[in-house]
Design an enzyme around this catalytic site. Structure first.
Site, PDB file in Angstrom:
ATOM      1  N   ARG A 159     -12.884 -23.840   4.252  1.00 53.51           N
ATOM      2  CA  ARG A 159     -13.656 -25.100   4.216  1.00 53.51           C
ATOM      3  C   ARG A 159     -12.682 -26.260   4.315  1.00 53.51           C
ATOM      4  NH1 ARG A 159     -18.811 -27.382   0.815  1.00 53.51           N
ATOM      5  NH2 ARG A 159     -19.814 -25.999   2.301  1.00 53.51           N
ATOM      6  N   TYR A 198      -9.194 -31.847  -2.866  1.00 55.62           N
ATOM      7  CA  TYR A 198      -8.543 -30.934  -3.806  1.00 55.62           C
ATOM      8  C   TYR A 198      -7.173 -30.523  -3.241  1.00 55.62           C
ATOM      9  CZ  TYR A 198     -13.067 -31.161  -6.015  1.00 55.62           C
ATOM     10  OH  TYR A 198     -14.205 -31.639  -6.619  1.00 55.62           O
ATOM     11  N   GLN A 257     -15.598 -18.609  -2.915  1.00 56.03           N
ATOM     12  CA  GLN A 257     -14.746 -19.735  -2.538  1.00 56.03           C
ATOM     13  C   GLN A 257     -13.562 -19.790  -3.499  1.00 56.03           C
ATOM     14  OE1 GLN A 257     -15.828 -23.962  -3.111  1.00 56.03           O
ATOM     15  NE2 GLN A 257     -15.410 -24.270  -0.940  1.00 56.03           N
TER      16      GLN A 257
HETATM   17  C1  FNR Z   1     -21.183 -29.284  -4.401  1.00 54.24           C
HETATM   18  N1  FNR Z   1     -20.297 -29.140  -3.332  1.00 54.24           N
HETATM   19  C2  FNR Z   1     -19.245 -28.257  -3.433  1.00 54.24           C
HETATM   20  N2  FNR Z   1     -18.454 -27.993  -2.342  1.00 54.24           N
HETATM   21  C3  FNR Z   1     -17.508 -27.052  -2.388  1.00 54.24           C
HETATM   22  O1  FNR Z   1     -16.827 -26.826  -1.389  1.00 54.24           O
HETATM   23  N3  FNR Z   1     -17.282 -26.345  -3.542  1.00 54.24           N
HETATM   24  C4  FNR Z   1     -18.009 -26.560  -4.669  1.00 54.24           C
HETATM   25  O2  FNR Z   1     -17.829 -25.872  -5.676  1.00 54.24           O
HETATM   26  C5  FNR Z   1     -18.990 -27.585  -4.640  1.00 54.24           C
HETATM   27  N4  FNR Z   1     -19.733 -27.887  -5.746  1.00 54.24           N
HETATM   28  C6  FNR Z   1     -20.876 -28.646  -5.627  1.00 54.24           C
HETATM   29  C7  FNR Z   1     -21.776 -28.753  -6.700  1.00 54.24           C
HETATM   30  C8  FNR Z   1     -22.972 -29.434  -6.546  1.00 54.24           C
HETATM   31  C9  FNR Z   1     -23.938 -29.480  -7.706  1.00 54.24           C
HETATM   32  C10 FNR Z   1     -23.272 -30.056  -5.308  1.00 54.24           C
HETATM   33  C11 FNR Z   1     -24.581 -30.787  -5.108  1.00 54.24           C
HETATM   34  C12 FNR Z   1     -22.376 -29.997  -4.271  1.00 54.24           C
HETATM   35  C13 FNR Z   1     -20.658 -29.681  -2.013  1.00 54.24           C
HETATM   36  C14 FNR Z   1     -21.713 -28.780  -1.346  1.00 54.24           C
HETATM   37  O3  FNR Z   1     -21.223 -27.483  -1.121  1.00 54.24           O
HETATM   38  C15 FNR Z   1     -22.175 -29.370   0.002  1.00 54.24           C
HETATM   39  O4  FNR Z   1     -21.067 -29.408   0.864  1.00 54.24           O
HETATM   40  C16 FNR Z   1     -22.766 -30.777  -0.142  1.00 54.24           C
HETATM   41  O5  FNR Z   1     -23.696 -30.823  -1.207  1.00 54.24           O
HETATM   42  C17 FNR Z   1     -23.462 -31.220   1.145  1.00 54.24           C
HETATM   43  O6  FNR Z   1     -24.457 -30.293   1.521  1.00 54.24           O
HETATM   44  P1  FNR Z   1     -26.035 -30.538   1.205  1.00 54.24           P
HETATM   45  O7  FNR Z   1     -26.191 -30.591  -0.269  1.00 54.24           O
HETATM   46  O8  FNR Z   1     -26.377 -31.872   1.845  1.00 54.24           O
HETATM   47  O9  FNR Z   1     -26.731 -29.387   1.841  1.00 54.24           O
END
Ligand code: FNR
Length: 366
Positions: free
Chosen positions: A233, A185, A101
């Site tokens: 995304r 962002y 990403q």
């Molecule tokens: C994230 N999320 C996230 N999204 C993203 O686009 N880039 C990132 O670097 C991050 N970093 C991140 C760190 C941590 C610790 C969490 C918990 C979440 C969001 C993540 O990718 C996801 O979209 C959300 O957590 C929702 O999905 P889940 O957790 O319900 O499956």
């Protein structure tokens, strides 16, 4: 064949099943140099061992000031790219597809790690000045770092940074490049009328506001191999119905624009543009309706991935079997269970449909 374990072919890349590890910041470059550490190697490769079809890195900054925290991964130097190469090799050895990403945190950059308070960091405390579409800072309780409005020249250099980062990622062996245009962002800050009040060609109407995301996606596509997919995304909605904000209708339109410049899949997330931009109910599949709408209403045949509240094999399997999204993207459940896909194969009585690691055969019975 269980739909969740059918491969997904995008260009010449075949993702062996429909489970992707969602990008998740690990805040673990302890030397604050953006270089992957043992933590990243262990975190990413163990999820490939766990059977996920696609393992996406955390938001990996395309320039130093685009990091959320000083401990974020980066890919603006050759040293950073070199540290990622053994990870892509190992992920591929497991039959999984390595993705990266590519990110710029805009005005939400320069904060401490979540477990250190997620507070704005001033330059004299290890932080830096941040950038955005305007000079308006993120409304922290504490003082925000100085926020600079990007000039037209600066915008060009941001596009160049994404392009150069994609070139390095390509050389490091990644097969999927994902442009991070969500969660408030930099690119989302340009797309949303909540944060973009520019009156030059990068603001104003829809085409002006999405121009930077379109240019960045086109720049990444330009250097990404023809046979390999580019994802974007997005936040499908700002969840701010009471004011002029980004909507699902805008997202459908954006998906077509991005397909037009060569994007292959929209990774459909939501929110993050302001402190009150959150869903009312983040329960199971909470963002799936947006992915479904983008998939069915966009006039291109762009693929869609859904993320948010996917925690069980049955849920993920039903999403794919009912053709509601092409890819299920699992975040926090992958932190709880690196072997989510192997466990899903067991739960769905489908261990003969996957190729798990032979080292673990006696435990899982593939
Ligand atoms: C994230 N999320 C996230 N999204 C993203 O686009 N880039 C990132 O670097 C991050 N970093 C991140 C760190 C941590 C610790 C969490 C918990 C979440 C969001 C993540 O990718 C996801 O979209 C959300 O957590 C929702 O999905 P889940 O957790 O319900 O499956």
């Amino acid at each position: 064949m269980t739909a969740l374990f059918t491969p997904l072919a995008l260009r010449e890349t075949t993702i062996p099943n429909r489970v992707m590890v969602s990008p998740m910041c690990q805040y673990s470059c302890d030397a604050r140099d953006g270089v992957a550490t043992d933590w990243h190697r262990t975190h990413l490769t163990s999820r490939a061992v766990g059977g996920a079809g696609l393992v996406m890195t955390e938001a990996t900054a395309v320039e130093a000031r685009g990091r959320i925290s000083p401990e974020d991964l980066g890919i603006w130097t050759d040293e950073q790219a070199a540290a990622l190469e053994p990870i892509t090799e190992f992920v591929r050895d497991q039959g999984s597809v390595p993705g990266i990403q590519l990110a710029h945190a805009g005005r939400k950059a320069s904060t401490s790690r979540p477990w250190e308070g997620h507070e704005p960091l001033q330059p004299d405390a290890g932080g830096w000045d941040v950038v955005g579409p305007s000079g308006e800072p993120w409304p922290y309780d504490d003082e925000a770092p100085a926020t600079q409005r990007l000039t037209r020249d600066d915008i060009e250099s941001v596009v160049d940074s994404f392009r150069a980062a994609a070139e390095r990622a390509r050389e490091a062996g990644f097969e999927v490049a994902e442009v991070h245009a969500a969660h408030g962002y930099l690119l989302h800050e340009f797309c949303s009328p909540v944060t973009n009040e520019r009156e030059d060609g990068y603001g104003g109407d829809f085409d002006g506001r999405i121009r930077l995301t379109r240019e960045v996606t086109a720049a990444v596509r330009e250097v990404w191999p023809d046979g390999k997919p580019v994802f974007v995304r997005i936040s499908a909605t700002d969840w701010l119905p009471d004011r002029e904000s980004w909507t699902v209708e805008d997202s459908v339109r954006l998906a077509d624009d991005l397909a037009d410049v060569g994007a292959d899949l929209i990774d459909v997330s939501g929110g993050g543009i302001s402190p009150d931009s959150w869903p009312e109910n983040a329960g199971p599949n909470y963002q799936l309706p947006y992915a479904e709408r983008i998939g069915s209403e966009s006039s291109s045949d762009i693929a869609v991935g859904t993320v948010g509240g996917i925690t069980t094999p049955e849920q993920a399997a039903a999403i794919v079997a009912n053709d509601r999204a092409d890819l299920t993207i699992v975040g926090r459940e992958h932190l709880r269970d690196p072997y989510f896909t192997l466990h899903a194969a067991q739960a769905l009585d489908a261990t003969d449909e996957i190729e798990g690691p032979p080292q673990y055969r006696r435990a899982f019975g593939f």
